[in-house]
Design a protein around this motif. Structure first.
Motif, PDB file in Angstrom:
ATOM      1  N   VAL A  97     -15.506  -9.531 -41.747  1.00 47.68           N
ATOM      2  CA  VAL A  97     -14.806 -10.627 -41.064  1.00 47.68           C
ATOM      3  C   VAL A  97     -15.806 -11.696 -40.609  1.00 47.68           C
ATOM      4  O   VAL A  97     -15.573 -12.894 -40.784  1.00 47.68           O
ATOM      5  CB  VAL A  97     -13.975 -10.098 -39.881  1.00 47.68           C
ATOM      6  CG1 VAL A  97     -13.481 -11.216 -38.989  1.00 47.68           C
ATOM      7  CG2 VAL A  97     -12.795  -9.278 -40.392  1.00 47.68           C
ATOM      8  N   CYS A  98     -16.938 -11.269 -40.042  1.00 53.16           N
ATOM      9  CA  CYS A  98     -17.956 -12.237 -39.611  1.00 53.16           C
ATOM     10  C   CYS A  98     -18.484 -13.047 -40.791  1.00 53.16           C
ATOM     11  O   CYS A  98     -18.641 -14.268 -40.699  1.00 53.16           O
ATOM     12  CB  CYS A  98     -19.109 -11.525 -38.917  1.00 53.16           C
ATOM     13  SG  CYS A  98     -18.774 -11.009 -37.238  1.00 53.16           S
ATOM     14  N   ALA A  99     -18.766 -12.374 -41.905  1.00 55.90           N
ATOM     15  CA  ALA A  99     -19.280 -13.082 -43.076  1.00 55.90           C
ATOM     16  C   ALA A  99     -18.258 -14.077 -43.616  1.00 55.90           C
ATOM     17  O   ALA A  99     -18.598 -15.210 -43.968  1.00 55.90           O
ATOM     18  CB  ALA A  99     -19.673 -12.072 -44.156  1.00 55.90           C
ATOM     19  N   VAL A 100     -16.992 -13.682 -43.652  1.00 59.67           N
ATOM     20  CA  VAL A 100     -15.940 -14.586 -44.144  1.00 59.67           C
ATOM     21  C   VAL A 100     -15.755 -15.762 -43.186  1.00 59.67           C
ATOM     22  O   VAL A 100     -15.651 -16.918 -43.621  1.00 59.67           O
ATOM     23  CB  VAL A 100     -14.620 -13.808 -44.363  1.00 59.67           C
ATOM     24  CG1 VAL A 100     -13.457 -14.751 -44.606  1.00 59.67           C
ATOM     25  CG2 VAL A 100     -14.763 -12.843 -45.526  1.00 59.67           C
ATOM     26  N   LEU A 101     -15.706 -15.489 -41.885  1.00 56.82           N
ATOM     27  CA  LEU A 101     -15.585 -16.580 -40.906  1.00 56.82           C
ATOM     28  C   LEU A 101     -16.761 -17.536 -40.999  1.00 56.82           C
ATOM     29  O   LEU A 101     -16.591 -18.762 -40.916  1.00 56.82           O
ATOM     30  CB  LEU A 101     -15.479 -16.019 -39.483  1.00 56.82           C
ATOM     31  CG  LEU A 101     -14.147 -15.404 -39.091  1.00 56.82           C
ATOM     32  CD1 LEU A 101     -14.252 -14.781 -37.702  1.00 56.82           C
ATOM     33  CD2 LEU A 101     -13.039 -16.437 -39.131  1.00 56.82           C
ATOM     34  N   GLY A 102     -17.952 -16.991 -41.176  1.00 59.33           N
ATOM     35  CA  GLY A 102     -19.127 -17.844 -41.337  1.00 59.33           C
ATOM     36  C   GLY A 102     -19.018 -18.728 -42.559  1.00 59.33           C
ATOM     37  O   GLY A 102     -19.336 -19.920 -42.517  1.00 59.33           O
ATOM     38  N   THR A 103     -18.530 -18.165 -43.651  1.00 57.85           N
ATOM     39  CA  THR A 103     -18.356 -18.947 -44.872  1.00 57.85           C
ATOM     40  C   THR A 103     -17.326 -20.055 -44.667  1.00 57.85           C
ATOM     41  O   THR A 103     -17.530 -21.191 -45.108  1.00 57.85           O
ATOM     42  CB  THR A 103     -17.941 -18.024 -46.031  1.00 57.85           C
ATOM     43  OG1 THR A 103     -18.932 -16.995 -46.169  1.00 57.85           O
ATOM     44  CG2 THR A 103     -17.820 -18.789 -47.326  1.00 57.85           C
ATOM     45  N   PHE A 104     -16.226 -19.745 -43.964  1.00 56.82           N
ATOM     46  CA  PHE A 104     -15.235 -20.784 -43.652  1.00 56.82           C
ATOM     47  C   PHE A 104     -15.839 -21.882 -42.781  1.00 56.82           C
ATOM     48  O   PHE A 104     -15.536 -23.059 -42.964  1.00 56.82           O
ATOM     49  CB  PHE A 104     -14.007 -20.195 -42.956  1.00 56.82           C
ATOM     50  CG  PHE A 104     -13.056 -19.507 -43.888  1.00 56.82           C
ATOM     51  CD1 PHE A 104     -12.654 -20.093 -45.080  1.00 56.82           C
ATOM     52  CD2 PHE A 104     -12.554 -18.256 -43.574  1.00 56.82           C
ATOM     53  CE1 PHE A 104     -11.778 -19.453 -45.939  1.00 56.82           C
ATOM     54  CE2 PHE A 104     -11.684 -17.608 -44.426  1.00 56.82           C
ATOM     55  CZ  PHE A 104     -11.288 -18.210 -45.614  1.00 56.82           C
ATOM     56  N   MET A 105     -16.688 -21.506 -41.840  1.00 56.56           N
ATOM     57  CA  MET A 105     -17.335 -22.502 -40.982  1.00 56.56           C
ATOM     58  C   MET A 105     -18.176 -23.467 -41.822  1.00 56.56           C
ATOM     59  O   MET A 105     -18.213 -24.659 -41.550  1.00 56.56           O
ATOM     60  CB  MET A 105     -18.226 -21.834 -39.928  1.00 56.56           C
ATOM     61  CG  MET A 105     -17.463 -21.036 -38.895  1.00 56.56           C
ATOM     62  SD  MET A 105     -16.326 -22.029 -37.917  1.00 56.56           S
ATOM     63  CE  MET A 105     -17.447 -22.963 -36.926  1.00 56.56           C
ATOM     64  N   LEU A 106     -18.818 -22.932 -42.836  1.00 61.61           N
ATOM     65  CA  LEU A 106     -19.647 -23.774 -43.694  1.00 61.61           C
ATOM     66  C   LEU A 106     -18.786 -24.648 -44.595  1.00 61.61           C
ATOM     67  O   LEU A 106     -18.998 -25.856 -44.693  1.00 61.61           O
ATOM     68  CB  LEU A 106     -20.590 -22.919 -44.540  1.00 61.61           C
ATOM     69  CG  LEU A 106     -21.497 -23.692 -45.482  1.00 61.61           C
ATOM     70  CD1 LEU A 106     -22.483 -24.535 -44.688  1.00 61.61           C
ATOM     71  CD2 LEU A 106     -22.227 -22.757 -46.406  1.00 61.61           C
ATOM     72  N   VAL A 107     -17.796 -24.059 -45.231  1.00 62.78           N
ATOM     73  CA  VAL A 107     -16.989 -24.777 -46.226  1.00 62.78           C
ATOM     74  C   VAL A 107     -16.074 -25.806 -45.563  1.00 62.78           C
ATOM     75  O   VAL A 107     -15.970 -26.941 -46.025  1.00 62.78           O
ATOM     76  CB  VAL A 107     -16.175 -23.782 -47.084  1.00 62.78           C
ATOM     77  CG1 VAL A 107     -15.184 -24.496 -47.970  1.00 62.78           C
ATOM     78  CG2 VAL A 107     -17.107 -22.908 -47.896  1.00 62.78           C
ATOM     79  N   ILE A 108     -15.418 -25.423 -44.482  1.00 62.63           N
ATOM     80  CA  ILE A 108     -14.434 -26.306 -43.859  1.00 62.63           C
ATOM     81  C   ILE A 108     -15.071 -27.307 -42.908  1.00 62.63           C
ATOM     82  O   ILE A 108     -14.771 -28.498 -42.937  1.00 62.63           O
ATOM     83  CB  ILE A 108     -13.349 -25.485 -43.133  1.00 62.63           C
ATOM     84  CG1 ILE A 108     -12.566 -24.669 -44.168  1.00 62.63           C
ATOM     85  CG2 ILE A 108     -12.411 -26.368 -42.333  1.00 62.63           C
ATOM     86  CD1 ILE A 108     -11.607 -23.662 -43.582  1.00 62.63           C
ATOM     87  N   PHE A 109     -15.979 -26.831 -42.054  1.00 62.46           N
ATOM     88  CA  PHE A 109     -16.542 -27.694 -41.017  1.00 62.46           C
ATOM     89  C   PHE A 109     -17.965 -28.169 -41.308  1.00 62.46           C
ATOM     90  O   PHE A 109     -18.524 -28.940 -40.542  1.00 62.46           O
ATOM     91  CB  PHE A 109     -16.524 -26.977 -39.663  1.00 62.46           C
ATOM     92  CG  PHE A 109     -15.154 -26.567 -39.219  1.00 62.46           C
ATOM     93  CD1 PHE A 109     -14.219 -27.517 -38.837  1.00 62.46           C
ATOM     94  CD2 PHE A 109     -14.790 -25.232 -39.194  1.00 62.46           C
ATOM     95  CE1 PHE A 109     -12.953 -27.138 -38.432  1.00 62.46           C
ATOM     96  CE2 PHE A 109     -13.525 -24.844 -38.790  1.00 62.46           C
ATOM     97  CZ  PHE A 109     -12.603 -25.801 -38.402  1.00 62.46           C
ATOM     98  N   LEU A 110     -18.554 -27.691 -42.399  1.00 62.59           N
ATOM     99  CA  LEU A 110     -19.949 -28.006 -42.742  1.00 62.59           C
ATOM    100  C   LEU A 110     -20.882 -27.745 -41.566  1.00 62.59           C
ATOM    101  O   LEU A 110     -21.802 -28.518 -41.294  1.00 62.59           O
ATOM    102  CB  LEU A 110     -20.079 -29.452 -43.233  1.00 62.59           C
ATOM    103  CG  LEU A 110     -19.336 -29.783 -44.515  1.00 62.59           C
ATOM    104  CD1 LEU A 110     -19.444 -31.260 -44.829  1.00 62.59           C
ATOM    105  CD2 LEU A 110     -19.850 -28.952 -45.677  1.00 62.59           C
ATOM    106  N   SER A 111     -20.631 -26.641 -40.879  1.00 57.21           N
ATOM    107  CA  SER A 111     -21.384 -26.269 -39.691  1.00 57.21           C
ATOM    108  C   SER A 111     -22.377 -25.165 -40.057  1.00 57.21           C
ATOM    109  O   SER A 111     -21.990 -24.027 -40.289  1.00 57.21           O
ATOM    110  CB  SER A 111     -20.403 -25.788 -38.635  1.00 57.21           C
ATOM    111  OG  SER A 111     -20.879 -26.007 -37.371  1.00 57.21           O
ATOM    112  N   VAL A 112     -23.657 -25.516 -40.100  1.00 60.18           N
ATOM    113  CA  VAL A 112     -24.668 -24.601 -40.605  1.00 60.18           C
ATOM    114  C   VAL A 112     -25.006 -23.490 -39.608  1.00 60.18           C
ATOM    115  O   VAL A 112     -25.095 -22.319 -39.990  1.00 60.18           O
ATOM    116  CB  VAL A 112     -25.954 -25.368 -40.991  1.00 60.18           C
ATOM    117  CG1 VAL A 112     -27.026 -24.425 -41.467  1.00 60.18           C
ATOM    118  CG2 VAL A 112     -25.647 -26.390 -42.055  1.00 60.18           C
ATOM    119  N   VAL A 113     -25.208 -23.818 -38.347  1.00 58.97           N
ATOM    120  CA  VAL A 113     -25.630 -22.809 -37.369  1.00 58.97           C
ATOM    121  C   VAL A 113     -24.572 -21.712 -37.198  1.00 58.97           C
ATOM    122  O   VAL A 113     -24.904 -20.525 -37.299  1.00 58.97           O
ATOM    123  CB  VAL A 113     -26.023 -23.453 -36.027  1.00 58.97           C
ATOM    124  CG1 VAL A 113     -26.313 -22.392 -34.978  1.00 58.97           C
ATOM    125  CG2 VAL A 113     -27.235 -24.360 -36.204  1.00 58.97           C
TER     126      VAL A 113
END
Length: 158
Positions: free
Chosen positions: A47-63
């Motif tokens: 779940v953490c890995a998927v949420l992190g990927t969504f953060m990158l793809v949707i919000f372009l949020s690297v940290v």
């Protein structure tokens, strides 16, 4: 279930107190609790890995991506500690067949977070890719002949 337990832990039922402590997360955990611990850690890691990927793809949020992805990988890796025990897992992680993959994986975990907090996007992504490949190579080392099959496939593609 007994044969599965013996296969995963590599140990017979008759064990001393020290073996029980060093072979499990907590000597008072039942086999059912260890399975639950494994399942919860593995699921949370995914779940953490998927949420992190969504953060990158949707919000372009690297940290947030780097933190969630790395925490997810750590949770997924630690999940097996519930089955085989943390000491045995550490011993197997640093066996000669897994040593390079383990070191590369651990270093890229740290570098991923470092570059993410420094705001260096491209190096963060490079570290995540290397982290993924190192974890994959590490995981394949537990499956007989899996690395040989992957090497053959890569050679066939090149």
């Amino acid at each position: 279930m007994k044969s599965l337990r013996e296969t995963l832990t590599g140990q017979k039922e008759e064990r001393g107190i020290w073996d029980e402590f060093s072979g499990s997360v907590c000597p008072s955990f039942s086999w059912k609790q260890r399975i639950w611990g494994f399942g919860i850690c593995a699921t949370l890691g995914f779940v953490c890995a998927v949420l992190g990927t969504f953060m990158l793809v949707i919000f372009l949020s690297v940290v947030p991506f780097a933190v969630l992805y790395t925490v997810g990988n750590i949770l997924a890796l630690s999940a097996t500690g519930f089955l085989v025990g943390p000491l045995r897992q550490l011993k197997t992680m640093f066996e000669p067949t897994r040593l390079i993959a383990t070191i590369v994986y651990l270093v890229t975990l740290i570098l991923t977070l470092f570059f993410a907090f420094k705001g260096i996007f491209i190096l963060t992504l490079i570290c995540v890719i290397i982290q993924f490949l190192a974890f994959l190579w590490y995981a394949l080392s537990y499956i007989p002949f899996a690395r040989d099959v992957v090497k053959g496939c890569v050679r066939g593609m090149v």
